[in-house]
Scaffold this motif. Sequence first.
Motif, PDB file in Angstrom:
ATOM      1  N   SER A 175      17.971   8.239  -2.514  1.00 51.12           N
ATOM      2  CA  SER A 175      16.906   7.973  -1.539  1.00 51.12           C
ATOM      3  C   SER A 175      15.668   7.367  -2.189  1.00 51.12           C
ATOM      4  O   SER A 175      14.815   6.813  -1.495  1.00 51.12           O
ATOM      5  N   PHE A 176      15.578   7.475  -3.525  1.00 49.55           N
ATOM      6  CA  PHE A 176      14.373   7.044  -4.232  1.00 49.55           C
ATOM      7  C   PHE A 176      14.664   6.003  -5.317  1.00 49.55           C
ATOM      8  O   PHE A 176      13.778   5.627  -6.074  1.00 49.55           O
ATOM      9  N   LYS A 177      15.894   5.529  -5.387  1.00 55.84           N
ATOM     10  CA  LYS A 177      16.309   4.665  -6.496  1.00 55.84           C
ATOM     11  C   LYS A 177      15.570   3.320  -6.482  1.00 55.84           C
ATOM     12  O   LYS A 177      15.011   2.888  -5.463  1.00 55.84           O
ATOM     13  N   ASN A 178      15.586   2.687  -7.650  1.00 55.33           N
ATOM     14  CA  ASN A 178      14.974   1.362  -7.829  1.00 55.33           C
ATOM     15  C   ASN A 178      13.491   1.344  -7.495  1.00 55.33           C
ATOM     16  O   ASN A 178      12.976   0.387  -6.911  1.00 55.33           O
ATOM     17  N   ASN A 179      12.828   2.414  -7.876  1.00 56.97           N
ATOM     18  CA  ASN A 179      11.370   2.458  -7.950  1.00 56.97           C
ATOM     19  C   ASN A 179      11.058   2.656  -9.440  1.00 56.97           C
ATOM     20  O   ASN A 179      11.091   3.802  -9.932  1.00 56.97           O
ATOM     21  N   PRO A 180      10.817   1.585 -10.171  1.00 57.94           N
ATOM     22  CA  PRO A 180      10.752   1.683 -11.637  1.00 57.94           C
ATOM     23  C   PRO A 180       9.734   2.688 -12.168  1.00 57.94           C
ATOM     24  O   PRO A 180       9.905   3.216 -13.263  1.00 57.94           O
ATOM     25  N   ARG A 181       8.702   2.976 -11.365  1.00 64.24           N
ATOM     26  CA  ARG A 181       7.661   3.881 -11.856  1.00 64.24           C
ATOM     27  C   ARG A 181       7.826   5.318 -11.363  1.00 64.24           C
ATOM     28  O   ARG A 181       6.984   6.162 -11.629  1.00 64.24           O
ATOM     29  N   VAL A 182       8.913   5.583 -10.640  1.00 64.28           N
ATOM     30  CA  VAL A 182       9.243   6.971 -10.294  1.00 64.28           C
ATOM     31  C   VAL A 182       9.931   7.599 -11.499  1.00 64.28           C
ATOM     32  O   VAL A 182      10.962   7.104 -11.975  1.00 64.28           O
ATOM     33  N   ALA A 186       0.845  -1.199   0.000  1.00 58.08           N
ATOM     34  CA  ALA A 186       0.000   0.000   0.000  1.00 58.08           C
ATOM     35  C   ALA A 186       0.880   1.249   0.000  1.00 58.08           C
ATOM     36  O   ALA A 186       2.101   1.180  -0.166  1.00 58.08           O
ATOM     37  N   SER A 187       0.278   2.395   0.209  1.00 61.00           N
ATOM     38  CA  SER A 187       0.992   3.660   0.068  1.00 61.00           C
ATOM     39  C   SER A 187       1.618   4.109   1.388  1.00 61.00           C
ATOM     40  O   SER A 187       1.267   3.621   2.465  1.00 61.00           O
ATOM     41  N   ILE A 188       2.534   5.052   1.284  1.00 61.87           N
ATOM     42  CA  ILE A 188       3.128   5.666   2.474  1.00 61.87           C
ATOM     43  C   ILE A 188       2.099   6.615   3.078  1.00 61.87           C
ATOM     44  O   ILE A 188       1.624   7.526   2.405  1.00 61.87           O
ATOM     45  N   ASN A 222      13.932   0.918  -3.594  1.00 60.70           N
ATOM     46  CA  ASN A 222      13.562  -0.495  -3.747  1.00 60.70           C
ATOM     47  C   ASN A 222      12.131  -0.779  -3.284  1.00 60.70           C
ATOM     48  O   ASN A 222      11.880  -1.664  -2.459  1.00 60.70           O
ATOM     49  N   ASN A 223      11.209   0.005  -3.820  1.00 60.66           N
ATOM     50  CA  ASN A 223       9.788  -0.220  -3.636  1.00 60.66           C
ATOM     51  C   ASN A 223       9.119  -0.187  -5.005  1.00 60.66           C
ATOM     52  O   ASN A 223       9.780  -0.395  -6.026  1.00 60.66           O
ATOM     53  N   ASP A 224       7.833   0.081  -5.040  1.00 62.29           N
ATOM     54  CA  ASP A 224       7.116   0.225  -6.312  1.00 62.29           C
ATOM     55  C   ASP A 224       6.369   1.559  -6.316  1.00 62.29           C
ATOM     56  O   ASP A 224       5.215   1.649  -6.725  1.00 62.29           O
ATOM     57  N   LEU A 225       7.039   2.589  -5.802  1.00 61.91           N
ATOM     58  CA  LEU A 225       6.463   3.930  -5.778  1.00 61.91           C
ATOM     59  C   LEU A 225       6.405   4.497  -7.193  1.00 61.91           C
ATOM     60  O   LEU A 225       7.070   4.003  -8.104  1.00 61.91           O
ATOM     61  N   ASN A 272      12.812   1.478   2.940  1.00 61.04           N
ATOM     62  CA  ASN A 272      13.317   0.840   1.724  1.00 61.04           C
ATOM     63  C   ASN A 272      13.122  -0.677   1.743  1.00 61.04           C
ATOM     64  O   ASN A 272      12.926  -1.294   2.790  1.00 61.04           O
ATOM     65  N   ASN A 273      13.180  -1.250   0.535  1.00 61.80           N
ATOM     66  CA  ASN A 273      13.094  -2.703   0.340  1.00 61.80           C
ATOM     67  C   ASN A 273      11.796  -3.282   0.910  1.00 61.80           C
ATOM     68  O   ASN A 273      11.797  -4.214   1.717  1.00 61.80           O
ATOM     69  N   ASN A 274      10.698  -2.684   0.469  1.00 58.77           N
ATOM     70  CA  ASN A 274       9.369  -3.217   0.731  1.00 58.77           C
ATOM     71  C   ASN A 274       8.637  -3.321  -0.604  1.00 58.77           C
ATOM     72  O   ASN A 274       9.277  -3.404  -1.661  1.00 58.77           O
ATOM     73  N   LYS A 275       7.327  -3.303  -0.554  1.00 56.01           N
ATOM     74  CA  LYS A 275       6.510  -3.338  -1.768  1.00 56.01           C
ATOM     75  C   LYS A 275       5.511  -2.186  -1.756  1.00 56.01           C
ATOM     76  O   LYS A 275       4.360  -2.324  -2.178  1.00 56.01           O
ATOM     77  N   LEU A 276       5.980  -1.042  -1.277  1.00 57.39           N
ATOM     78  CA  LEU A 276       5.116   0.128  -1.151  1.00 57.39           C
ATOM     79  C   LEU A 276       4.794   0.698  -2.529  1.00 57.39           C
ATOM     80  O   LEU A 276       5.628   0.702  -3.432  1.00 57.39           O
TER      81      LEU A 276
END
Length: 225
Positions: free
Chosen positions: A200-207, A137-139, A180-183, A155-159
């Motif tokens: 701080s925001f890396k590896n969120n493919p949809r950011v 879910a969301s932050i 490392n989320n899905d933000l 980091n490293n969740n599925k947010l």
Amino acid sequence: MHKTISFSLSLMETTILFHLVTIFTILLLANANSEGDALYAFRRGVKDPNNILQSWDPTLVDPCTWFHVTCDIHNRVTKLDLGHAKLFGHLVPELGNLHHLQFLELYRNELVGPIPEELGNLKNLISLGLYHNNLTASIPHTLSNLSNIKFLRLNNNKLTGRIPRELTKLKNLKILDLSNNDLCGTFPTYGSLSKFSQQSFKNNPRVTGPELMGFVRYDDIGGSC
């Protein structure tokens, strides 16, 4: 006559002092019970295969005797340290009742589900460590109420969802890791977030990148959220 008046005043003072001590004791016990209830609600919400929480006995008045719980001199819970505890389950909204909590460290477990909005009630919180779990879910926007927070590591969740603009109000923030989320969408680059790099925001493919005022809209029309 003078001695009688003096004795009466002394007796009255003693009575008042007794009542004040009694009231103070009742308030301390009520606070301890409230915090114990909140912690035990979390205990019921998780599976504990290694019996890390075995000492969490709900029949005890004071949770300060429980392992992984730290209290101040007034027996108020200030730290919950359960990193690497192999707990599986959910965060519970009752954790928001730990009003004196300064450190909530639940990293590297198998926690699932959303981050409760009620964590925004923890106005004394300095560190929130929920990294390396499976939170979804969301932050919650309510985390912007954590005016004393210095370390926010999710980091490293599925947010999912957008990075809340309200986090720019966190003036004491020193470390922010949402990687490392899905933000999705853009990330704010002003206020307290102006000091953090894209790391701080890396590896969120949809950011899609930083919010450039006047160029990239926060609501990301066309977009990926």
